[in-house]
Design a protein around this motif. Structure first.
Motif, mmCIF file in Angstrom:
data_model
loop_
_atom_site.group_PDB
_atom_site.id
_atom_site.type_symbol
_atom_site.label_atom_id
_atom_site.label_comp_id
_atom_site.label_asym_id
_atom_site.label_seq_id
_atom_site.Cartn_x
_atom_site.Cartn_y
_atom_site.Cartn_z
ATOM 1 N N GLY A 135 -8.038 -2.834 -11.280
ATOM 2 C CA GLY A 135 -8.037 -1.517 -11.731
ATOM 3 C C GLY A 135 -6.679 -0.972 -11.618
ATOM 4 N N PRO A 136 -6.272 -0.014 -10.575
ATOM 5 C CA PRO A 136 -5.145 0.977 -10.638
ATOM 6 C C PRO A 136 -3.961 0.347 -10.135
ATOM 7 C CG PRO A 136 -6.613 1.685 -8.809
ATOM 8 C CD PRO A 136 -7.298 0.554 -9.623
ATOM 9 N N PHE A 137 -3.951 -0.750 -9.743
ATOM 10 C CA PHE A 137 -2.961 -1.185 -8.722
ATOM 11 C C PHE A 137 -1.799 -1.902 -9.351
ATOM 12 C CE2 PHE A 137 -5.399 -0.025 -5.343
ATOM 13 C CZ PHE A 137 -6.740 -0.775 -5.268
ATOM 14 N N MET A 138 -0.702 -1.620 -8.784
ATOM 15 C CA MET A 138 0.722 -2.454 -9.408
ATOM 16 C C MET A 138 0.619 -3.775 -9.220
ATOM 17 S SD MET A 138 3.523 -0.407 -7.091
ATOM 18 C CE MET A 138 3.483 -0.743 -5.478
ATOM 19 N N HIS A 156 8.685 -0.777 -2.605
ATOM 20 C CA HIS A 156 8.013 0.368 -2.695
ATOM 21 C C HIS A 156 7.860 1.189 -1.581
ATOM 22 C CE1 HIS A 156 4.077 -0.978 -0.751
ATOM 23 N NE2 HIS A 156 4.080 -1.972 -1.409
ATOM 24 N N THR A 157 7.431 2.385 -1.372
ATOM 25 C CA THR A 157 7.044 3.255 -0.443
ATOM 26 C C THR A 157 5.820 2.854 0.328
ATOM 27 O OG1 THR A 157 8.350 5.041 -1.574
ATOM 28 C CG2 THR A 157 6.862 5.914 -0.015
ATOM 29 N N LEU A 158 5.800 3.116 1.422
ATOM 30 C CA LEU A 158 4.693 2.901 2.376
ATOM 31 C C LEU A 158 4.476 4.396 2.842
ATOM 32 C CD1 LEU A 158 3.454 2.530 5.388
ATOM 33 C CD2 LEU A 158 2.266 1.358 3.519
ATOM 34 N N HIS A 159 3.282 5.114 2.603
ATOM 35 C CA HIS A 159 3.020 6.245 3.012
ATOM 36 C C HIS A 159 2.147 6.047 4.508
ATOM 37 C CE1 HIS A 159 4.109 8.233 -0.543
ATOM 38 N NE2 HIS A 159 3.479 7.210 -1.220
ATOM 39 N N VAL A 160 2.988 6.635 5.555
ATOM 40 C CA VAL A 160 2.183 6.466 6.819
ATOM 41 C C VAL A 160 1.510 7.609 7.132
ATOM 42 C CG1 VAL A 160 3.054 6.399 9.442
ATOM 43 C CG2 VAL A 160 4.398 5.161 7.808
ATOM 44 N N GLN A 161 0.071 7.001 7.492
ATOM 45 C CA GLN A 161 -0.757 8.159 7.774
ATOM 46 C C GLN A 161 -0.611 8.672 9.089
ATOM 47 O OE1 GLN A 161 -3.288 8.550 4.913
ATOM 48 N NE2 GLN A 161 -1.188 7.286 4.330
ATOM 49 N N PRO A 162 -1.052 10.123 8.980
ATOM 50 C CA PRO A 162 -0.926 10.837 10.152
ATOM 51 C C PRO A 162 -1.919 10.635 11.162
ATOM 52 C CG PRO A 162 -1.241 12.149 8.403
ATOM 53 C CD PRO A 162 -1.196 10.992 7.686
ATOM 54 N N GLY A 163 -1.614 10.576 12.512
ATOM 55 C CA GLY A 163 -2.534 10.526 13.520
ATOM 56 C C GLY A 163 -2.795 9.155 13.962
ATOM 57 N N GLY A 164 -2.180 8.065 13.407
ATOM 58 C CA GLY A 164 -2.365 6.821 13.519
ATOM 59 C C GLY A 164 -1.194 6.239 14.403
ATOM 60 N N LEU A 197 -0.756 3.494 3.181
ATOM 61 C CA LEU A 197 -0.901 3.158 1.801
ATOM 62 C C LEU A 197 0.107 3.179 0.883
ATOM 63 C CD1 LEU A 197 -3.593 6.032 1.579
ATOM 64 C CD2 LEU A 197 -4.104 3.725 1.642
ATOM 65 N N ALA A 198 0.162 2.089 0.085
ATOM 66 C CA ALA A 198 1.089 2.004 -1.264
ATOM 67 C C ALA A 198 0.980 2.953 -1.952
ATOM 68 C CB ALA A 198 0.850 0.515 -1.811
ATOM 69 N N PRO A 199 1.916 3.425 -2.872
ATOM 70 C CA PRO A 199 1.853 4.445 -3.946
ATOM 71 C C PRO A 199 0.630 4.365 -4.890
ATOM 72 C CG PRO A 199 4.242 3.426 -3.646
ATOM 73 C CD PRO A 199 3.372 2.760 -3.183
ATOM 74 N N ASP A 200 0.028 3.247 -4.994
ATOM 75 C CA ASP A 200 -1.121 3.023 -5.806
ATOM 76 C C ASP A 200 -2.337 3.037 -5.253
ATOM 77 O OD1 ASP A 200 -0.574 -0.565 -6.321
ATOM 78 O OD2 ASP A 200 -1.007 0.572 -4.434
ATOM 79 N N GLY A 201 -2.340 3.504 -3.943
ATOM 80 C CA GLY A 201 -3.309 3.698 -3.231
ATOM 81 C C GLY A 201 -3.815 2.416 -2.441
ATOM 82 N N LEU A 202 -3.285 1.300 -2.526
ATOM 83 C CA LEU A 202 -3.445 -0.080 -1.795
ATOM 84 C C LEU A 202 -3.441 0.262 -0.419
ATOM 85 C CD1 LEU A 202 -4.621 -2.806 -2.525
ATOM 86 C CD2 LEU A 202 -2.548 -3.445 -2.390
ATOM 87 N N ILE A 203 -4.314 -0.120 0.296
ATOM 88 C CA ILE A 203 -4.274 -0.001 1.949
ATOM 89 C C ILE A 203 -2.992 -1.050 2.147
ATOM 90 C CG2 ILE A 203 -5.473 -0.492 4.065
ATOM 91 C CD1 ILE A 203 -7.989 0.516 2.772
#
Ligand SMILES: N[C@@H](CCC(=O)NCCCC(=O)O)C(=O)O
Length: 250
Positions: A135-138, A156-164, A197-203
């Motif tokens: 699917g949508p993953f790079m 790539h960027t890693l989006h750190v999730q708030p509160g974790g 999360l990676a920019p493509d939404g992968l955990i």
């Protein structure tokens, strides 16, 4: 009295010539010694031959390393692997129960790349076997023609999730990470929290929600040149602090 924490580093099995060996990567052992400030001890992938209750009684932490091998799909009811996929059944038989036992006993644990994927499977999650075809993953794989510095360089960027847990360590909302993997989290195991999360939404980072101590997994390789990367180093320092806390209590 201060006691340096004893940190188990899980080995992989490897055929060298006619014989089978248990090996652990140099960069992981150095990250445990210098980054976490622990005493690294390579744990052979001997599966049922090791009394895991005895083992975790003696350890102050566990590092589950990366590896070119992949968790066998039957552990997560996945489809058969494509021909030529590398597996390490002895490592699977060792790590999957050991992750569950370590978390239940409050032993700090840190999973990297394959170790991250093993944490997800150990908690009932599943994996994409070819992320770049899902699917949508790079494409998260490295280019084998590239120099090692490029393969393990920022990708790539890693989006750190708030509160974790990652946020609690003071990491910024976005960090740059490397990417050296073809598999990835499909379904997150029950009881796990998404940490990044990676920019493509992968955990690409998870923690264990009800863990008594540090229990973090990351898909990237923070052991790579961690001395020069404050965000990578911070992970090993926090892991080491949790291991020291356990060592001090025993
Ligand atoms: N095989 C899995 C995990 C990839 C992984 O751990 N790569 C690291 C290999 C060498 C090293 O230890 O740095 C996948 O492809 O997803």
């Amino acid at each position: 009295m201060f006691r340096q924490p004893l940190i188990g580093v899980i080995a992989c099995t490897k055929q060298i010539g006619l014989h089978s060996y248990h090996v652990a990567g140099d960069k992981y052992l150095r990250a445990v010694a210098e980054g976490a400030g622990g005493l690294p001890l390579v744990i052979p992938a001997l599966g049922e031959l090791i009394d895991q209750a005895e083992l975790i009684q003696r350890l102050d932490g566990l590092l589950f390393t990366g590896s070119p091998s992949n968790v066998e799909p039957h552990h997560y009811q996945g489809p058969a692997s494509a021909p030529g996929t590398l597996h390490d059944p002895a490592r699977d038989r060792t790590t999957l129960p050991l992750i569950r036992a370590a978390v239940a006993a409050g032993v700090p644990l840190f999973g990297i790349c394959l170790g991250f994927q093993e944490m997800n499977v150990a908690f009932g999650g599943s994996l994409h076997q070819k992320v770049h075809e899902a699917g949508p993953f790079m494409d998260h794989r490295e280019s084998e023609e590239d120099a090692l510095e490029v393969q393990y360089g920022p990708r790539h960027t890693l989006h750190v999730q708030p509160g974790g847990l990652l946020a609690s360590l003071g990491l910024p909302r976005e960090i740059q990470v490397n990417s050296v993997h073809g598999q990835g989290v499909e379904r997150l195991g029950p009881g796990l929290r998404i940490e990044g999360l990676a920019p493509d939404g992968l955990i690409e980072a998870l923690s264990v929600i009800d863990a008594q101590s540090f229990a973090l997994g990351v898909q990237w390789h923070p052991e790579w040149q961690f001395q020069a990367n404050p965000h990578y180093l911070r992970l090993f320092q926090a892991f080491g602090d949790a291991c020291r806390q356990r060592a001090g209590r025993r």
